[in-house]
Design a protein around this motif. Structure first.
Motif, PDB file in Angstrom:
ATOM      1  N   ASP A   1       0.034 -34.230 -20.717  1.00 37.50           N
ATOM      2  CA  ASP A   1       1.481 -34.104 -20.776  1.00 37.50           C
ATOM      3  C   ASP A   1       1.939 -32.732 -21.284  1.00 37.50           C
ATOM      4  N   LEU A   2       3.171 -32.368 -20.901  1.00 41.50           N
ATOM      5  CA  LEU A   2       3.836 -31.206 -21.463  1.00 41.50           C
ATOM      6  C   LEU A   2       4.895 -31.714 -22.441  1.00 41.50           C
ATOM      7  N   HIS A   3       4.831 -31.229 -23.670  1.00 34.78           N
ATOM      8  CA  HIS A   3       5.753 -31.675 -24.713  1.00 34.78           C
ATOM      9  C   HIS A   3       6.887 -30.661 -24.857  1.00 34.78           C
ATOM     10  N   LEU A   4       8.108 -31.152 -24.830  1.00 38.72           N
ATOM     11  CA  LEU A   4       9.290 -30.302 -24.984  1.00 38.72           C
ATOM     12  C   LEU A   4       9.871 -30.555 -26.374  1.00 38.72           C
TER      13      LEU A   4
ATOM     14  N   THR B   1      20.398 -20.610 -19.431  1.00 40.67           N
ATOM     15  CA  THR B   1      20.655 -19.503 -18.511  1.00 40.67           C
ATOM     16  C   THR B   1      19.405 -18.654 -18.273  1.00 40.67           C
ATOM     17  N   ASN B   2      18.256 -19.168 -18.628  1.00 37.99           N
ATOM     18  CA  ASN B   2      17.023 -18.387 -18.628  1.00 37.99           C
ATOM     19  C   ASN B   2      16.295 -18.508 -17.293  1.00 37.99           C
TER      20      ASN B   2
ATOM     21  N   GLY C   1      19.761 -24.005 -26.535  1.00 39.22           N
ATOM     22  CA  GLY C   1      19.988 -24.666 -25.251  1.00 39.22           C
ATOM     23  C   GLY C   1      20.041 -26.170 -25.416  1.00 39.22           C
ATOM     24  N   GLN C   2      20.533 -26.839 -24.401  1.00 42.13           N
ATOM     25  CA  GLN C   2      20.624 -28.292 -24.407  1.00 42.13           C
ATOM     26  C   GLN C   2      19.354 -28.899 -23.803  1.00 42.13           C
ATOM     27  N   THR C   3      18.878 -29.968 -24.411  1.00 41.17           N
ATOM     28  CA  THR C   3      17.613 -30.551 -23.983  1.00 41.17           C
ATOM     29  C   THR C   3      17.603 -30.902 -22.503  1.00 41.17           C
ATOM     30  N   GLN C   4      18.685 -31.503 -22.006  1.00 42.84           N
ATOM     31  CA  GLN C   4      18.711 -31.910 -20.596  1.00 42.84           C
ATOM     32  C   GLN C   4      18.641 -30.699 -19.671  1.00 42.84           C
ATOM     33  N   ASP C   5      19.325 -29.614 -20.061  1.00 46.63           N
ATOM     34  CA  ASP C   5      19.267 -28.389 -19.259  1.00 46.63           C
ATOM     35  C   ASP C   5      17.851 -27.832 -19.235  1.00 46.63           C
ATOM     36  N   VAL C   6      17.189 -27.848 -20.389  1.00 48.20           N
ATOM     37  CA  VAL C   6      15.836 -27.312 -20.468  1.00 48.20           C
ATOM     38  C   VAL C   6      14.886 -28.175 -19.645  1.00 48.20           C
TER      39      VAL C   6
END
Length: 206
Positions: free
Chosen positions: A23-26, A155-156, A190-195
Motif C-alpha cells: 500500500d501507499l500511505h497518505l 495545485t502541484n 492541501g486538502q486530503t481529497q485533492d491530494v
C-alpha cells in the motif's frame, strides 16, 4: 491504434509480482502543522524504516537504505526568500533536526549533488534528496520510500510524477516485511481529497 505497444502491464499486475511498494500511505498534516513539523515526522519515519532495514539485512543479507524525497517550491540560487520554501531552507532544517550534512543532497536543474552517487551502493550515505521537479522523469532509485510535499498539493503539477519515484520495490521483489514493502506520502499544505486525486493521477501516469 495500439500496434506499437509491445506489452501492457497494469499496476495491479506489478503489485501481484511484488515489484511495487503498495500500500501507499497518505499522511495529512496535523492541525496548524507547518512543513518543518512535517520534516520532523518524516525523519522519525525514515529512521524507523532504517532500523527495520538493518534488522532485515541481518536476517537475509539484503541491503536497503531508506531514502526520503522532499519536494520544495524553489531551488534556484537567486530564488531564496519571498515566502517560498527553498531547498537550502530544507537542508538547514534537516541539519537542525540532527541529520548529518553528508546524508542530504539537492537535485535540481542548477545543482546536482547526486550525479556521482551510486545510490543503491553501501558506499552511498544519502538518505534525503531535496528537489523541485528534477526527479519527475528518468530517475530511478528503489530505496526511495517517502515523499514529503511542501508545495500546495492541490495545485502541484510535479507531484503526480514524483509519486512514481517512491513506488519501485528494492530488487523488484517484496521483502515480506510490511514497512519495507509499502510507501509513504506526507504533505503539509492541501486538502486530503485533492491530494488523493493527485496521487491517483500519478498512479495512472506511471
Amino acid at each position: 491504434p495500439g500496434m506499437n505497444i509491445l506489452v501492457s502491464i497494469t499496476g495491479r499486475q506489478l503489485n501481484e509480482e511484488g515489484m511495487v511498494k503498495l500500500d501507499l500511505h497518505l499522511i495529512a498534516p496535523q492541525h496548524n502543522a507547518d512543513w518543518q513539523a512535517m520534516l520532523a515526522t518524516i525523519k522519525l519515519k525514515r529512521d524507523s524504516l532504517e532500523k527495520t532495514a538493518i534488522d532485515h539485512e541481518k536476517n537475509t543479507g539484503v541491503y536497503i537504505r531508506p531514502i526520503a524525497l522532499i519536494q520544495v517550491e524553489r531551488t534556484g540560487r537567486e530564488q531564496r526568500g519571498n515566502a517560498f520554501t527553498h531547498s537550502e531552507d530544507v537542508r538547514e532544517s534537516l541539519i537542525a533536526l540532527g541529520v548529518p550534512k553528508h546524508e542530504i543532497a539537492v537535485k535540481s536543474s542548477s545543482l546536482d549533488e547526486i550525479r556521482e552517487e551510486k545510490l543503491l551502493s553501501k558506499e552511498s550515505e544519502i538518505r534525503y534528496i531535496i528537489t523541485k521537479e528534477a526527479l519527475k522523469e528518468g530517475w530511478d532509485c528503489s530505496f526511495a520510500y517517502i515523499l514529503g510535499i511542501i508545495p500546495n498539493a492541490h495545485t502541484n503539477t510535479g507531484m503526480t510524477q514524483l509519486v512514481g519515484r517512491i513506488l519501485r520495490q528494492p530488487y523488484a521483489k517484496k521483502t515480506g516485511v510490511a514497512d519495507l514493502d509499502e510507501s509513504y506520502v506526507y504533505f503539509s499544505n492541501g486538502q486530503t481529497q485533492d491530494v488523493l486525486s493527485q496521487v491517483h493521477r500519478g498512479f495512472s501516469d506511471e
